[in-house]
Scaffold this motif. Sequence first.
Motif, mmCIF file in Angstrom:
data_model
loop_
_atom_site.group_PDB
_atom_site.id
_atom_site.type_symbol
_atom_site.label_atom_id
_atom_site.label_comp_id
_atom_site.label_asym_id
_atom_site.label_seq_id
_atom_site.Cartn_x
_atom_site.Cartn_y
_atom_site.Cartn_z
ATOM 1 N N TYR A 1 6.099 31.092 58.056
ATOM 2 C CA TYR A 1 5.059 30.090 57.631
ATOM 3 C C TYR A 1 4.754 30.309 56.042
ATOM 4 O O TYR A 1 5.592 30.205 55.797
ATOM 5 N N ARG A 2 3.732 29.260 55.454
ATOM 6 C CA ARG A 2 3.834 29.057 54.031
ATOM 7 C C ARG A 2 1.587 28.776 54.239
ATOM 8 O O ARG A 2 1.323 27.958 54.579
ATOM 9 N N GLN A 3 1.636 28.901 52.918
ATOM 10 C CA GLN A 3 0.593 29.199 52.453
ATOM 11 C C GLN A 3 -0.195 28.103 51.343
ATOM 12 O O GLN A 3 0.821 29.349 49.648
ATOM 13 N N LYS B 1 -5.143 25.919 50.415
ATOM 14 C CA LYS B 1 -5.062 25.611 51.959
ATOM 15 C C LYS B 1 -4.879 26.809 53.285
ATOM 16 O O LYS B 1 -4.406 28.133 52.228
ATOM 17 N N GLN B 2 -4.866 26.795 53.958
ATOM 18 C CA GLN B 2 -4.769 27.973 55.359
ATOM 19 C C GLN B 2 -3.083 27.705 55.643
ATOM 20 O O GLN B 2 -2.405 27.091 54.856
ATOM 21 N N ARG B 3 -2.852 29.108 56.105
ATOM 22 C CA ARG B 3 -1.049 29.252 55.976
ATOM 23 C C ARG B 3 -0.869 27.664 57.167
ATOM 24 O O ARG B 3 -1.664 28.233 58.618
ATOM 25 N N GLU B 4 0.339 27.541 57.029
ATOM 26 C CA GLU B 4 0.395 26.411 58.160
ATOM 27 C C GLU B 4 2.103 27.441 58.671
ATOM 28 O O GLU B 4 2.682 27.493 58.042
ATOM 29 N N ALA C 1 4.380 26.276 47.935
ATOM 30 C CA ALA C 1 3.170 27.934 48.599
ATOM 31 C C ALA C 1 4.146 29.323 48.501
ATOM 32 O O ALA C 1 5.146 29.529 47.860
ATOM 33 N N TYR D 1 5.639 31.054 50.699
ATOM 34 C CA TYR D 1 6.216 31.448 51.781
ATOM 35 C C TYR D 1 6.182 33.321 52.842
ATOM 36 O O TYR D 1 6.615 33.527 52.203
ATOM 37 N N TYR D 2 5.567 32.595 53.557
ATOM 38 C CA TYR D 2 5.728 34.045 54.623
ATOM 39 C C TYR D 2 6.162 34.763 56.130
ATOM 40 O O TYR D 2 6.278 32.990 56.402
ATOM 41 N N TRP E 1 3.946 40.989 58.756
ATOM 42 C CA TRP E 1 3.775 39.614 57.943
ATOM 43 C C TRP E 1 5.135 40.541 57.433
ATOM 44 O O TRP E 1 4.516 41.522 56.513
ATOM 45 N N GLY F 1 5.842 38.162 51.657
ATOM 46 C CA GLY F 1 5.632 36.201 50.517
ATOM 47 C C GLY F 1 6.477 36.154 49.702
ATOM 48 O O GLY F 1 6.481 37.284 48.674
#
Length: 115
Positions: A37-39, A43-46, A91, A93-94, A105, A108
């Motif tokens: 995922y990235r944030q 912005k929201q995490r996507e 971003a 990245y997770y 998680w 990051g």
Amino acid sequence: QVQLVESGGGLVQAGESLRLSCVASRSIFSFAVMAWYRQAPGKQRELVGQISEGGITNYADSVKGRFTVSRDSAKNTVYLQMTSLKPEDTAVYYCGAVAPLHTYWGQGTQVTVSS
């Protein structure tokens, strides 16, 4: 308790590549899905991309053809190969490990793409 440790982030120029790594403290096959995922700020995490226990991969439309998720089960490691990076890829990245009742998680890793 599961620990996920990401590495490989950094500052690159547009068009360059990076490979992120996520090392899990136990077998990655104990999770239904390993995901990236990235944030970005504000912005929201996507979801960026993911790989299932069976090896099926899925990607966000914004990264299809540029990013690849892979794994090395012997090293309990999942990778995110990123090519043709764009400034909008900047971003944190997770790495996420999806279990039936919980998602774990990592802390990051920052990816910054300059133009």
